[in-house]
Design a protein around this motif. Sequence first.
Motif, PDB file in Angstrom:
ATOM      1  N   ASP A 225       0.369  -5.903   4.076  1.00  0.00           N
ATOM      2  CA  ASP A 225       1.081  -6.765   3.125  1.00  0.00           C
ATOM      3  C   ASP A 225       0.429  -8.147   3.073  1.00  0.00           C
ATOM      4  OD1 ASP A 225       2.791  -4.593   2.927  1.00  0.00           O
ATOM      5  OD2 ASP A 225       4.318  -5.469   4.237  1.00  0.00           O
ATOM      6  N   VAL A 226       0.042  -8.669   4.239  1.00  0.00           N
ATOM      7  CA  VAL A 226      -0.656  -9.960   4.291  1.00  0.00           C
ATOM      8  C   VAL A 226      -1.959  -9.876   3.496  1.00  0.00           C
ATOM      9  CG1 VAL A 226      -1.863 -11.599   5.795  1.00  0.00           C
ATOM     10  CG2 VAL A 226       0.362 -10.686   6.483  1.00  0.00           C
ATOM     11  N   GLN A 227      -2.687  -8.788   3.691  1.00  0.00           N
ATOM     12  CA  GLN A 227      -3.939  -8.621   2.946  1.00  0.00           C
ATOM     13  C   GLN A 227      -3.688  -8.605   1.447  1.00  0.00           C
ATOM     14  OE1 GLN A 227      -5.508  -4.824   2.289  1.00  0.00           O
ATOM     15  NE2 GLN A 227      -7.660  -5.394   2.557  1.00  0.00           N
ATOM     16  N   ARG A 228      -2.649  -7.867   1.016  1.00  0.00           N
ATOM     17  CA  ARG A 228      -2.329  -7.790  -0.417  1.00  0.00           C
ATOM     18  C   ARG A 228      -1.958  -9.158  -0.978  1.00  0.00           C
ATOM     19  NH1 ARG A 228      -1.262  -2.751  -3.109  1.00  0.00           N
ATOM     20  NH2 ARG A 228      -2.840  -1.336  -2.288  1.00  0.00           N
ATOM     21  N   TRP A 229      -1.215  -9.956  -0.205  1.00  0.00           N
ATOM     22  CA  TRP A 229      -0.846 -11.293  -0.666  1.00  0.00           C
ATOM     23  C   TRP A 229      -2.079 -12.194  -0.745  1.00  0.00           C
ATOM     24  CZ3 TRP A 229       3.052 -12.422  -3.430  1.00  0.00           C
ATOM     25  CH2 TRP A 229       4.291 -11.824  -3.242  1.00  0.00           C
ATOM     26  N   ALA A 230      -3.011 -12.025   0.184  1.00  0.00           N
ATOM     27  CA  ALA A 230      -4.247 -12.816   0.146  1.00  0.00           C
ATOM     28  C   ALA A 230      -5.050 -12.493  -1.110  1.00  0.00           C
ATOM     29  CB  ALA A 230      -5.080 -12.550   1.396  1.00  0.00           C
ATOM     30  N   ILE A 231      -5.097 -11.220  -1.476  1.00  0.00           N
ATOM     31  CA  ILE A 231      -5.801 -10.811  -2.692  1.00  0.00           C
ATOM     32  C   ILE A 231      -5.090 -11.365  -3.922  1.00  0.00           C
ATOM     33  CG2 ILE A 231      -6.417  -8.811  -4.125  1.00  0.00           C
ATOM     34  CD1 ILE A 231      -6.789  -7.243  -1.472  1.00  0.00           C
ATOM     35  N   TYR A 232      -3.760 -11.323  -3.897  1.00  0.00           N
ATOM     36  CA  TYR A 232      -2.967 -11.870  -5.013  1.00  0.00           C
ATOM     37  C   TYR A 232      -3.263 -13.360  -5.200  1.00  0.00           C
ATOM     38  CZ  TYR A 232       1.131 -13.720  -7.476  1.00  0.00           C
ATOM     39  OH  TYR A 232       1.953 -14.392  -8.350  1.00  0.00           O
ATOM     40  N   VAL A 233      -3.243 -14.113  -4.108  1.00  0.00           N
ATOM     41  CA  VAL A 233      -3.509 -15.553  -4.177  1.00  0.00           C
ATOM     42  C   VAL A 233      -4.935 -15.809  -4.653  1.00  0.00           C
ATOM     43  CG1 VAL A 233      -3.860 -17.610  -2.742  1.00  0.00           C
ATOM     44  CG2 VAL A 233      -1.767 -16.268  -2.505  1.00  0.00           C
ATOM     45  N   SER A 234      -5.876 -15.017  -4.175  1.00  0.00           N
ATOM     46  CA  SER A 234      -7.273 -15.187  -4.574  1.00  0.00           C
ATOM     47  C   SER A 234      -7.446 -15.039  -6.083  1.00  0.00           C
ATOM     48  CB  SER A 234      -8.145 -14.164  -3.843  1.00  0.00           C
ATOM     49  OG  SER A 234      -9.488 -14.256  -4.263  1.00  0.00           O
TER      50      SER A 234
ATOM     51  N   VAL B 155       0.821  -1.210   0.000  1.00  0.00           N
ATOM     52  CA  VAL B 155       0.000   0.000   0.000  1.00  0.00           C
ATOM     53  C   VAL B 155       0.855   1.260   0.000  1.00  0.00           C
ATOM     54  CG1 VAL B 155      -2.017  -1.063   1.092  1.00  0.00           C
ATOM     55  CG2 VAL B 155      -0.208  -0.098   2.531  1.00  0.00           C
ATOM     56  N   ASP B 156       2.097   1.160   0.483  1.00  0.00           N
ATOM     57  CA  ASP B 156       2.995   2.317   0.476  1.00  0.00           C
ATOM     58  C   ASP B 156       4.053   2.229  -0.622  1.00  0.00           C
ATOM     59  OD1 ASP B 156       4.040   0.142   1.861  1.00  0.00           O
ATOM     60  OD2 ASP B 156       5.177   1.345   3.272  1.00  0.00           O
ATOM     61  N   GLY B 157       3.787   1.392  -1.628  1.00  0.00           N
ATOM     62  CA  GLY B 157       4.604   1.417  -2.841  1.00  0.00           C
ATOM     63  C   GLY B 157       5.829   0.537  -2.878  1.00  0.00           C
ATOM     64  N   LEU B 158       6.024  -0.353  -1.906  1.00  0.00           N
ATOM     65  CA  LEU B 158       7.193  -1.232  -1.902  1.00  0.00           C
ATOM     66  C   LEU B 158       6.949  -2.449  -2.787  1.00  0.00           C
ATOM     67  CD1 LEU B 158       8.060  -1.306   1.909  1.00  0.00           C
ATOM     68  CD2 LEU B 158       9.080   0.152   0.149  1.00  0.00           C
ATOM     69  N   LYS B 159       7.998  -2.905  -3.442  1.00  0.00           N
ATOM     70  CA  LYS B 159       7.927  -4.134  -4.227  1.00  0.00           C
ATOM     71  C   LYS B 159       8.229  -5.305  -3.303  1.00  0.00           C
ATOM     72  CE  LYS B 159       9.706  -6.255  -8.488  1.00  0.00           C
ATOM     73  NZ  LYS B 159      10.691  -6.111  -9.594  1.00  0.00           N
ATOM     74  N   LEU B 160       7.239  -6.155  -3.106  1.00  0.00           N
ATOM     75  CA  LEU B 160       7.371  -7.289  -2.193  1.00  0.00           C
ATOM     76  C   LEU B 160       7.469  -8.590  -2.964  1.00  0.00           C
ATOM     77  CD1 LEU B 160       4.685  -6.268   0.475  1.00  0.00           C
ATOM     78  CD2 LEU B 160       7.125  -5.704   0.438  1.00  0.00           C
TER      79      LEU B 160
ATOM     80  N   PHE C 138       5.087 -18.523  -0.095  1.00  0.00           N
ATOM     81  CA  PHE C 138       6.039 -18.058   0.915  1.00  0.00           C
ATOM     82  C   PHE C 138       6.189 -16.543   0.786  1.00  0.00           C
ATOM     83  CE2 PHE C 138       7.164 -22.430   0.096  1.00  0.00           C
ATOM     84  CZ  PHE C 138       7.668 -22.936   1.282  1.00  0.00           C
ATOM     85  N   MET C 139       5.690 -15.800   1.743  1.00  0.00           N
ATOM     86  CA  MET C 139       5.910 -14.353   1.769  1.00  0.00           C
ATOM     87  C   MET C 139       7.346 -14.054   2.166  1.00  0.00           C
ATOM     88  SD  MET C 139       2.642 -12.914   3.922  1.00  0.00           S
ATOM     89  CE  MET C 139       3.494 -11.330   4.120  1.00  0.00           C
ATOM     90  N   GLU C 140       7.883 -12.971   1.631  1.00  0.00           N
ATOM     91  CA  GLU C 140       9.080 -12.366   2.202  1.00  0.00           C
ATOM     92  C   GLU C 140       8.643 -11.018   2.755  1.00  0.00           C
ATOM     93  OE1 GLU C 140      13.140 -13.982   0.439  1.00  0.00           O
ATOM     94  OE2 GLU C 140      12.193 -12.560  -0.919  1.00  0.00           O
ATOM     95  N   GLN C 141       8.657 -10.889   4.075  1.00  0.00           N
ATOM     96  CA  GLN C 141       8.198  -9.662   4.693  1.00  0.00           C
ATOM     97  C   GLN C 141       9.025  -8.468   4.203  1.00  0.00           C
ATOM     98  OE1 GLN C 141       5.527  -9.727   6.390  1.00  0.00           O
ATOM     99  NE2 GLN C 141       5.392 -11.490   7.752  1.00  0.00           N
ATOM    100  N   ARG C 142       8.407  -7.302   4.223  1.00  0.00           N
ATOM    101  CA  ARG C 142       9.138  -6.085   3.885  1.00  0.00           C
ATOM    102  C   ARG C 142      10.438  -6.022   4.686  1.00  0.00           C
ATOM    103  NH1 ARG C 142       6.043  -1.044   4.741  1.00  0.00           N
ATOM    104  NH2 ARG C 142       4.436  -2.134   3.543  1.00  0.00           N
ATOM    105  N   CYS C 143      11.480  -5.558   4.049  1.00  0.00           N
ATOM    106  CA  CYS C 143      12.792  -5.428   4.681  1.00  0.00           C
ATOM    107  C   CYS C 143      13.508  -6.774   4.825  1.00  0.00           C
ATOM    108  CB  CYS C 143      12.662  -4.760   6.055  1.00  0.00           C
ATOM    109  SG  CYS C 143      14.142  -3.944   6.648  1.00  0.00           S
ATOM    110  N   CYS C 144      12.955  -7.833   4.233  1.00  0.00           N
ATOM    111  CA  CYS C 144      13.567  -9.160   4.320  1.00  0.00           C
ATOM    112  C   CYS C 144      13.717  -9.758   2.923  1.00  0.00           C
ATOM    113  CB  CYS C 144      12.723 -10.098   5.172  1.00  0.00           C
ATOM    114  SG  CYS C 144      12.539  -9.596   6.893  1.00  0.00           S
TER     115      CYS C 144
END
Length: 322
Positions: free
Chosen positions: A156-165, A84-89, A133-139
Amino acid sequence: MKKRISKVFIALLIIVSGFMEISWRLFHMMICCKRGAPKKERKKWFELSHIRENHPQNGYEKEYHESKEWCFAQKMEDCYIRSVDGLKLHGFYLPAENPKRFVILSHGYRGSRFGTMSFMAKYLHEHQCDLLFMEQRCCGDSEGKYITFGAMEQWDVQRWAIYVSKRNKKKLPIYLYGQSMGASAVLMASAHTLPSEVKGLIADCGFHSMKGQMKDMAVHWFHLHHVPLLLMQMDWLCSTLAGFHMKDADTTAAMQTNTIPVLFYHGDKDTYVYPHNSFQNYRLCKAPKELVVVPGARHLCCAYADPRLYQNTMMHFFEKYD
């Protein structure tokens, strides 16, 4: 009289300056990203006895490394989203044969996608679970300068859930599974709109709030029993430099409104995130819930200490809510 006032002022200035120095060092140690930092700079932090004693490598080194090597040997697909704040995860997708469900793995503080999550990842994949497998921000390969203890990771978890959906064409049940800070982020994410396929949350040794976790660490690790000023300064640094407040990293509101079933795990010998955190999260949770306390387990060690209990309760949870 003036001399006395000057001495008192100087003494107060020294005290405040000392607290500022401590809070800055704590902020730099706890919040700032350490990627690319020399090993010597990280050594003191990782030599803290509570971290070393609670890690699965202490007592379960063979299982830990075998499962980690298994993960590295798998052919996985690189995945990317924007926060949501523009980071590439970054994340990894590992499909299973004839999958029954999709599990998103949310690792803990300064963790890695193939660290402590690997032991259960192998088991889940062998039991017909597609994995993300998520890689948390800064990791890992995810961008970010600051770790926010769930304040931003929950989004970030919410965004990954939407991506998987969106890629879940078969509409398989989705489960969000987190450990430590990753568990807290999963719980906090339940306060936001999640895809309808998300059927359950699994929180292994998550903390209740960043503020509470900081207090526990100050008291039990460093024997600092009077920390309000330190926490105020820490919060000021977080808001000024990292863009979040400590109160944003708290599970209370999410647990009081969550309707998604939750399976909690915690080891009764955890001295990194103390068990009272899961007790509090469980008490606050309004959704269907179950708490499994694993005797003798330290932080992140529940699955290793009693694999049968851990795996059986998780599979029962899946079967109940799939």
